[in-house]
Design an enzyme around this catalytic site. Structure first.
Site, PDB file in Angstrom:
ATOM      1  N   ARG A  85      -3.327   6.651   1.022  1.00 47.06           N
ATOM      2  CA  ARG A  85      -3.859   7.882   1.625  1.00 47.06           C
ATOM      3  C   ARG A  85      -2.924   8.582   2.601  1.00 47.06           C
ATOM      4  NH1 ARG A  85      -9.220   4.792   3.147  1.00 47.06           N
ATOM      5  NH2 ARG A  85      -7.601   3.206   3.147  1.00 47.06           N
ATOM      6  N   ARG A  92       0.823  -1.219   0.000  1.00 42.00           N
ATOM      7  CA  ARG A  92       0.000   0.000   0.000  1.00 42.00           C
ATOM      8  C   ARG A  92       0.858   1.270   0.000  1.00 42.00           C
ATOM      9  NH1 ARG A  92      -5.635  -0.685   1.815  1.00 42.00           N
ATOM     10  NH2 ARG A  92      -6.223  -2.526   0.649  1.00 42.00           N
ATOM     11  N   ARG A 133      -6.180  11.290  -6.229  1.00 39.01           N
ATOM     12  CA  ARG A 133      -7.448  10.589  -6.028  1.00 39.01           C
ATOM     13  C   ARG A 133      -8.613  11.578  -6.133  1.00 39.01           C
ATOM     14  NH1 ARG A 133     -11.168   9.132  -2.539  1.00 39.01           N
ATOM     15  NH2 ARG A 133     -11.702   6.980  -1.991  1.00 39.01           N
ATOM     16  N   ASP A 183      -6.732  -2.949  -7.573  1.00 37.55           N
ATOM     17  CA  ASP A 183      -7.293  -3.563  -6.374  1.00 37.55           C
ATOM     18  C   ASP A 183      -7.647  -5.009  -6.670  1.00 37.55           C
ATOM     19  OD1 ASP A 183      -8.281  -2.603  -3.529  1.00 37.55           O
ATOM     20  OD2 ASP A 183      -9.698  -4.107  -4.258  1.00 37.55           O
ATOM     21  N   TYR A 200     -14.911 -11.985  -0.202  1.00 36.05           N
ATOM     22  CA  TYR A 200     -15.610 -10.720  -0.494  1.00 36.05           C
ATOM     23  C   TYR A 200     -16.822 -10.954  -1.404  1.00 36.05           C
ATOM     24  CZ  TYR A 200     -11.766  -8.183   1.689  1.00 36.05           C
ATOM     25  OH  TYR A 200     -10.857  -7.706   2.597  1.00 36.05           O
TER      26      TYR A 200
HETATM   27  O1  CP3 Z   1      -0.079  -2.010  -2.395  1.00 28.71           O
HETATM   28  C1  CP3 Z   1      -0.328  -1.114  -3.225  1.00 28.71           C
HETATM   29  O2  CP3 Z   1       0.066   0.072  -3.071  1.00 28.71           O
HETATM   30  C2  CP3 Z   1      -1.019  -1.483  -4.529  1.00 28.71           C
HETATM   31  C3  CP3 Z   1      -2.412  -1.261  -4.600  1.00 28.71           C
HETATM   32  C4  CP3 Z   1      -3.344  -2.117  -3.766  1.00 28.71           C
HETATM   33  C5  CP3 Z   1      -4.552  -1.606  -3.242  1.00 28.71           C
HETATM   34  N1  CP3 Z   1      -5.241  -2.646  -2.697  1.00 28.71           N
HETATM   35  C6  CP3 Z   1      -4.988  -0.203  -3.316  1.00 28.71           C
HETATM   36  C7  CP3 Z   1      -6.084   0.254  -2.439  1.00 28.71           C
HETATM   37  C8  CP3 Z   1      -3.289  -3.475  -3.460  1.00 28.71           C
HETATM   38  C9  CP3 Z   1      -2.186  -4.477  -3.713  1.00 28.71           C
HETATM   39  C10 CP3 Z   1      -4.507  -3.799  -2.786  1.00 28.71           C
HETATM   40  C11 CP3 Z   1      -4.830  -5.165  -2.349  1.00 28.71           C
HETATM   41  C12 CP3 Z   1      -6.072  -5.394  -1.605  1.00 28.71           C
HETATM   42  N2  CP3 Z   1      -7.270  -4.784  -1.771  1.00 28.71           N
HETATM   43  C13 CP3 Z   1      -6.212  -6.406  -0.646  1.00 28.71           C
HETATM   44  C14 CP3 Z   1      -5.154  -7.405  -0.246  1.00 28.71           C
HETATM   45  C15 CP3 Z   1      -4.113  -6.818   0.654  1.00 28.71           C
HETATM   46  C16 CP3 Z   1      -4.593  -6.446   1.997  1.00 28.71           C
HETATM   47  O3  CP3 Z   1      -4.574  -5.238   2.307  1.00 28.71           O
HETATM   48  O4  CP3 Z   1      -4.928  -7.354   2.783  1.00 28.71           O
HETATM   49  C17 CP3 Z   1      -7.539  -6.343  -0.161  1.00 28.71           C
HETATM   50  C18 CP3 Z   1      -8.144  -7.238   0.904  1.00 28.71           C
HETATM   51  C19 CP3 Z   1      -8.200  -5.327  -0.894  1.00 28.71           C
HETATM   52  C20 CP3 Z   1      -9.639  -4.939  -0.814  1.00 28.71           C
HETATM   53  C21 CP3 Z   1      -9.794  -3.540  -0.412  1.00 28.71           C
HETATM   54  N3  CP3 Z   1      -9.477  -2.461  -1.197  1.00 28.71           N
HETATM   55  C22 CP3 Z   1     -10.291  -3.069   0.825  1.00 28.71           C
HETATM   56  C23 CP3 Z   1     -10.725  -3.949   1.969  1.00 28.71           C
HETATM   57  C24 CP3 Z   1     -10.272  -1.674   0.738  1.00 28.71           C
HETATM   58  C25 CP3 Z   1     -10.834  -0.703   1.746  1.00 28.71           C
HETATM   59  C26 CP3 Z   1      -9.982  -0.611   2.959  1.00 28.71           C
HETATM   60  C27 CP3 Z   1      -9.269   0.710   2.967  1.00 28.71           C
HETATM   61  O5  CP3 Z   1      -8.048   0.700   3.186  1.00 28.71           O
HETATM   62  O6  CP3 Z   1      -9.946   1.713   2.779  1.00 28.71           O
HETATM   63  C28 CP3 Z   1      -9.720  -1.307  -0.512  1.00 28.71           C
HETATM   64  C29 CP3 Z   1      -9.481   0.065  -1.012  1.00 28.71           C
HETATM   65  C30 CP3 Z   1      -8.075   0.395  -1.419  1.00 28.71           C
HETATM   66  N4  CP3 Z   1      -7.270  -0.389  -2.210  1.00 28.71           N
HETATM   67  C31 CP3 Z   1      -7.373   1.608  -1.129  1.00 28.71           C
HETATM   68  C32 CP3 Z   1      -6.133   1.524  -1.775  1.00 28.71           C
HETATM   69  C33 CP3 Z   1      -5.062   2.574  -1.823  1.00 28.71           C
HETATM   70  C34 CP3 Z   1      -7.937   2.775  -0.355  1.00 28.71           C
HETATM   71  C35 CP3 Z   1      -8.915   3.448  -1.258  1.00 28.71           C
HETATM   72  C36 CP3 Z   1      -8.978   4.946  -1.113  1.00 28.71           C
HETATM   73  O7  CP3 Z   1      -8.132   5.665  -1.702  1.00 28.71           O
HETATM   74  O8  CP3 Z   1      -9.903   5.392  -0.446  1.00 28.71           O
END
Ligand code: CP3
Length: 343
Positions: free
Chosen positions: A29, A25, A38, A75, A152
């Site tokens: 944010r 990640r 974003r 994602d 999910y």
């Molecule tokens: O790592 C990186 O920088 C690459 C991008 C990436 C994102 N999500 C961007 C993201 C990767 C590799 C993921 C993987 C992901 N997504 C997983 C597996 C890894 C983990 O964290 O366990 C999972 C379970 C998801 C599903 C997901 N996406 C959730 C549960 C959420 C919401 C939780 C949160 O942090 O808000 C997301 C959204 C998400 N994916 C964000 C980002 C940067 C936040 C979105 C935003 O900008 O508001």
């Protein structure tokens, strides 16, 4: 021949005095420049599907920190969406999806090879990154592992205990197995096209692997990972694969070998000395600093970073956190961590 890129050298089995480093990640944010891009995109999914902006946020942490790897900005839930599920994000709550809980829901999903229509912009992002990244930076593509993505799709959202998915695998095993097979096939398709577009390494995120035990872990975490790695290795033998069966505990032992992966990523519940002895003996490991140090900083951040570098120093290691960096992290703490690693 030795590879010039530090991350590729670790994946090839080389121990390095200064390990390569990137963060899960890392585009996110906690960075003001991410929040600005974003806002420009409007919402998270538009950011994922706009190649110029997705490439921009991928590059931001590389410019700021000079990490050894960039991970494609996308994602894991784009795959269910490409299979035909509805997907949206509720601010402050996380993802929401239409659910797969009955045969009719499954029958409405598209075949695995139909995902590319929706996912084409992601491959365009990879192509931009392959062109624009610095020569020393490795480009990592990724997908969610079938079990985690299924949790999910079945619940329609994130769940604390993956209860709905466990319920379906126990109550309707044929339907659950069909969903797992479709996701396995779609994941192979998706990662193959990321590789064709220029991804040099791919990573499989099984964030909820830890809720599977014993036979269920073998069947739904290990076997799908093994099938995906085998399919990719047949087509792209030179592309390393990182697997992340988060919270696997003792089941981390032998996981890379059993799946044919080149590296296993460790979460921060795992003791580094234990993992060096029992997991790193098989090859490269990635991890596993507690992400809370990116928030709290101080001497504990420096001490823990050094302790982890030292623990894995006799074998191949990619420094990372044990899970994603959180939105409340202090960007300056990332600089402090890098200074502790790189000296
Ligand atoms: O790592 C990186 O920088 C690459 C991008 C990436 C994102 N999500 C961007 C993201 C990767 C590799 C993921 C993987 C992901 N997504 C997983 C597996 C890894 C983990 O964290 O366990 C999972 C379970 C998801 C599903 C997901 N996406 C959730 C549960 C959420 C919401 C939780 C949160 O942090 O808000 C997301 C959204 C998400 N994916 C964000 C980002 C940067 C936040 C979105 C935003 O900008 O508001």
């Amino acid at each position: 021949m030795a590879h010039a890129k530090k991350l590729m050298r670790a994946l090839a089995g080389e121990a390095q005095a200064v390990p390569p480093v990137w963060l899960m990640r890392q585009a996110g944010r906690y960075l003001p420049e991410y929040r600005a891009t974003r806002a420009k995109a409007g919402d998270f999914l538009s950011l994922c599907y706009t190649p110029d902006l997705a490439a921009e946020v991928t590059l931001q942490p590389i410019r700021r920190y000079g990490f050894d790897a960039a991970i494609l900005f996308a994602d894991i839930l784009l795959v269910p969406q490409a299979l035909g599920a509805d997907l949206w994000f509720v601010t402050g709550e996380g993802p929401r999806l239409s659910t797969v809980t009955a045969q009719g829901d499954f029958d409405a999903l598209k075949p695995a090879d139909a995902i590319h229509e929706t996912l084409a912009p992601v491959y365009d992002t990879v192509r931009i990154l392959a062109r624009e990244l610095p020569a020393e930076t490795t480009l990592i593509g990724f997908a969610g592992a079938p079990w985690t993505v299924a949790t999910y799709m079945i619940a329609g959202k994130g769940t604390p205990d993956q209860g709905p998915a466990h319920g379906l695998r126990e109550g309707q095993p044929a339907l659950f197995d069909a969903l797992m097979a479709r996701l396995t096939e779609a994941t192979i398709e998706y990662l193959s096209l990321q590789i064709e577009a220029g991804a040099e390494v791919v990573k499989l995120f099984d964030s909820w692997a830890g809720s599977l035990q014993g036979e269920a872990f073998a069947r739904y975490a290990l076997e799908p990972a093994k099938a995906i790695v085998a399919a990719l290795k047949t087509k792209y033998p030179g592309i390393p694969v990182i697997v992340f069966p988060r919270q696997a505990g003792e089941a981390y032992v032998g996981f890379a070998k059993a799946t044919g992966a080149d590296c296993v990523a460790l979460d921060n519940s795992v003791n580094a000395d234990w993992a060096a002895k029992h997991v790193q003996i098989d090859g490269c490991v990635q991890g596993n600093l507690d992400p809370k140090h990116m928030v709290t900083g101080g001497q504990a951040l420096i001490d823990e970073t050094r302790r982890i570098v030292e623990a894995y120093s006799n074998g191949p290691h990619i420094f990372n956190l044990g899970h994603g960096i959180t939105p409340d992290a202090d960007p300056e703490n990332v600089h402090r961590m890098l200074a502790a690693i790189r000296g």
